[in-house]
Write a protein that holds these residues in place. Structure first.
Motif, PDB file in Angstrom:
ATOM      1  N   SER A   1       0.761  -1.402  -0.075  1.00  0.00           N
ATOM      2  CA  SER A   1       0.003   0.019  -0.086  1.00  0.00           C
ATOM      3  C   SER A   1       0.935   1.102   0.229  1.00  0.00           C
ATOM      4  CB  SER A   1      -0.980  -0.065   1.209  1.00  0.00           C
ATOM      5  OG  SER A   1      -0.230   0.121   2.359  1.00  0.00           O
ATOM      6  N   LEU A   2       2.041   1.113   0.722  1.00  0.00           N
ATOM      7  CA  LEU A   2       3.085   2.295   0.694  1.00  0.00           C
ATOM      8  C   LEU A   2       3.421   2.666  -0.843  1.00  0.00           C
ATOM      9  CD1 LEU A   2       4.642   4.544   2.167  1.00  0.00           C
ATOM     10  CD2 LEU A   2       6.267   2.769   2.695  1.00  0.00           C
ATOM     11  N   GLN A   3       3.673   1.357  -1.548  1.00  0.00           N
ATOM     12  CA  GLN A   3       4.438   1.648  -2.678  1.00  0.00           C
ATOM     13  C   GLN A   3       3.022   2.302  -3.670  1.00  0.00           C
ATOM     14  OE1 GLN A   3       5.371  -2.292  -4.691  1.00  0.00           O
ATOM     15  NE2 GLN A   3       5.301  -1.430  -6.686  1.00  0.00           N
ATOM     16  N   ARG A   4       2.145   1.739  -3.650  1.00  0.00           N
ATOM     17  CA  ARG A   4       1.009   2.453  -4.423  1.00  0.00           C
ATOM     18  C   ARG A   4       0.649   3.848  -3.973  1.00  0.00           C
ATOM     19  NH1 ARG A   4      -1.536  -2.638  -3.397  1.00  0.00           N
ATOM     20  NH2 ARG A   4      -2.583  -1.627  -1.540  1.00  0.00           N
ATOM     21  N   TRP A   5       0.725   4.234  -2.548  1.00  0.00           N
ATOM     22  CA  TRP A   5       0.386   5.705  -2.183  1.00  0.00           C
ATOM     23  C   TRP A   5       1.492   6.542  -2.764  1.00  0.00           C
ATOM     24  CZ3 TRP A   5       3.341   8.942   0.903  1.00  0.00           C
ATOM     25  CH2 TRP A   5       2.930  10.102   1.301  1.00  0.00           C
ATOM     26  N   LEU A   6       3.032   6.043  -2.487  1.00  0.00           N
ATOM     27  CA  LEU A   6       3.875   6.948  -3.122  1.00  0.00           C
ATOM     28  C   LEU A   6       3.882   7.178  -4.645  1.00  0.00           C
ATOM     29  CD1 LEU A   6       6.891   5.236  -1.383  1.00  0.00           C
ATOM     30  CD2 LEU A   6       6.422   7.792  -0.950  1.00  0.00           C
ATOM     31  N   THR A   7       3.390   6.083  -5.302  1.00  0.00           N
ATOM     32  CA  THR A   7       3.245   6.531  -6.677  1.00  0.00           C
ATOM     33  C   THR A   7       2.255   7.434  -7.221  1.00  0.00           C
ATOM     34  OG1 THR A   7       4.067   4.176  -7.320  1.00  0.00           O
ATOM     35  CG2 THR A   7       2.835   5.398  -9.027  1.00  0.00           C
ATOM     36  N   GLU A   8       1.027   7.514  -6.410  1.00  0.00           N
ATOM     37  CA  GLU A   8      -0.139   8.178  -6.472  1.00  0.00           C
ATOM     38  C   GLU A   8       0.281   9.604  -6.168  1.00  0.00           C
ATOM     39  OE1 GLU A   8      -3.045   6.303  -3.718  1.00  0.00           O
ATOM     40  OE2 GLU A   8      -3.341   4.929  -5.305  1.00  0.00           O
ATOM     41  N   GLN A   9       1.138   9.712  -5.129  1.00  0.00           N
ATOM     42  CA  GLN A   9       1.717  11.054  -4.717  1.00  0.00           C
ATOM     43  C   GLN A   9       2.690  11.793  -5.793  1.00  0.00           C
ATOM     44  OE1 GLN A   9       0.331  12.678  -2.120  1.00  0.00           O
ATOM     45  NE2 GLN A   9      -1.044  10.640  -2.210  1.00  0.00           N
ATOM     46  N   GLY A  10       2.938  11.134  -6.946  1.00  0.00           N
ATOM     47  CA  GLY A  10       3.811  11.600  -8.012  1.00  0.00           C
ATOM     48  C   GLY A  10       5.341  11.267  -7.599  1.00  0.00           C
ATOM     49  N   TRP A  11       5.698   9.916  -6.986  1.00  0.00           N
ATOM     50  CA  TRP A  11       6.928   9.425  -6.702  1.00  0.00           C
ATOM     51  C   TRP A  11       6.840   7.874  -7.207  1.00  0.00           C
ATOM     52  CZ3 TRP A  11      10.673  12.536  -5.235  1.00  0.00           C
ATOM     53  CH2 TRP A  11      10.377  13.910  -4.747  1.00  0.00           C
ATOM     54  N   PRO A  12       6.979   7.917  -8.526  1.00  0.00           N
ATOM     55  CA  PRO A  12       6.836   6.496  -9.090  1.00  0.00           C
ATOM     56  C   PRO A  12       7.905   5.407  -8.229  1.00  0.00           C
ATOM     57  CG  PRO A  12       7.346   7.952 -10.717  1.00  0.00           C
ATOM     58  CD  PRO A  12       7.603   8.777  -9.415  1.00  0.00           C
ATOM     59  N   THR A  13       7.243   4.287  -7.733  1.00  0.00           N
ATOM     60  CA  THR A  13       7.925   3.388  -6.659  1.00  0.00           C
ATOM     61  C   THR A  13       7.703   2.098  -7.311  1.00  0.00           C
ATOM     62  OG1 THR A  13       7.542   4.813  -4.686  1.00  0.00           O
ATOM     63  CG2 THR A  13       7.857   2.542  -4.370  1.00  0.00           C
ATOM     64  N   THR A  14       8.739   1.183  -7.380  1.00  0.00           N
ATOM     65  CA  THR A  14       8.876   0.006  -7.912  1.00  0.00           C
ATOM     66  C   THR A  14       9.523  -0.825  -6.800  1.00  0.00           C
ATOM     67  OG1 THR A  14      10.801   0.234  -8.921  1.00  0.00           O
ATOM     68  CG2 THR A  14       8.942   0.646 -10.104  1.00  0.00           C
ATOM     69  N   ARG A  15       9.006  -2.262  -6.947  1.00  0.00           N
ATOM     70  CA  ARG A  15       9.723  -3.263  -6.083  1.00  0.00           C
ATOM     71  C   ARG A  15      10.912  -3.832  -6.647  1.00  0.00           C
ATOM     72  NH1 ARG A  15       6.146  -8.451  -4.988  1.00  0.00           N
ATOM     73  NH2 ARG A  15       4.654  -6.584  -4.640  1.00  0.00           N
ATOM     74  N   LEU A  16      12.090  -3.703  -5.899  1.00  0.00           N
ATOM     75  CA  LEU A  16      13.304  -4.166  -6.194  1.00  0.00           C
ATOM     76  C   LEU A  16      13.542  -5.752  -6.040  1.00  0.00           C
ATOM     77  CD1 LEU A  16      15.690  -1.242  -5.684  1.00  0.00           C
ATOM     78  CD2 LEU A  16      14.562  -1.939  -7.796  1.00  0.00           C
ATOM     79  N   ALA A  17      13.007  -5.977  -4.549  1.00  0.00           N
ATOM     80  CA  ALA A  17      13.099  -7.471  -4.297  1.00  0.00           C
ATOM     81  C   ALA A  17      12.313  -7.798  -3.155  1.00  0.00           C
ATOM     82  CB  ALA A  17      14.462  -7.538  -3.597  1.00  0.00           C
TER      83      ALA A  17
END
Length: 199
Positions: free
Chosen positions: A170-186
């Motif tokens: 959910s943090l990954q989704r929230w950051l992306t929604e805030q304009g901070w594209p976030t991906t999972r590296l591992a």
């Protein structure tokens, strides 16, 4: 509330120190932790995963966000001769230990830990590394990240390790929604390593 509560650990009050070795990126670090500080006497599983899954950076200015007694930032400073690292935390006892560890390791000229309001407001970073304090609550965590992510330089990134059951996805989704594209590296044993870039 006792003096050993994480957010009120007074560095002026006598406390028990505990040292332990950490091997990161081919370097051995002897670190001193203490009562009232997160992960006393051992390297926590989340931070260990972050350091195991990622290669050391090449050079630059780094922020160790929620640095505790300094393990992430000191690992970077030891492995990367061209790195300068700023640690930030609200626990003054942790900051005392982080700066003591830096001096003991001969890294005091390239690592310094301080309270948030002691960091110059115009200081920016190539990368932010963090095992963020998830347990401060979602609202406080969001405020923390939105305070420090704008300090990233163009093309900069933040890497964080977050427990899956503590809201990593959910943090990954929230950051992306805030304009901070976030991906999972591992992903390993219930932890995620996330990478956030400038949008």
């Amino acid at each position: 509330m006792s003096d050993d509560h994480y957010f009120s650990a007074d560095p002026a009050v006598p406390f028990t120190r505990e040292s332990f070795p950490v091997d990161v990126w081919g370097h051995s670090l002897e670190l001193v932790s203490g009562s009232g500080v997160f992960s006393r006497g051992h390297l926590d599983h989340a931070t260990a995963m972050l350091l195991r899954e990622l290669e050391p950076p090449v050079q630059g200015q780094f922020l160790d966000l929620g640095c505790g007694y300094g393990v992430i930032g000191l690992a970077i400073a030891r492995a990367v001769p061209l790195a300068t690292v700023t640690g930030v935390d609200v626990n003054e006892r942790a900051l005392l230990l982080a700066n003591e560890n830096a001096r003991a390791l001969g890294l005091g000229s390239r690592f310094v830990a301080a309270l948030p309001d002691q960091i110059p407001t115009d200081m920016t970073f190539d990368e932010i590394w963090s095992n963020p304090p998830i347990r401060i609550g979602k609202e406080a965590l969001h405020e923390l990240l939105l305070t420090w992510l704008p300090r990233l330089r163009p093309e900069g990134r933040a890497v964080m390790v977050v427990g899956k059951f503590l809201g990593a996805d959910s943090l990954q989704r929230w950051l992306t929604e805030q304009g901070w594209p976030t991906t999972r590296l591992a992903s390993h044993k219930g932890f995620r390593v996330l990478e956030t870039r400038r949008g």
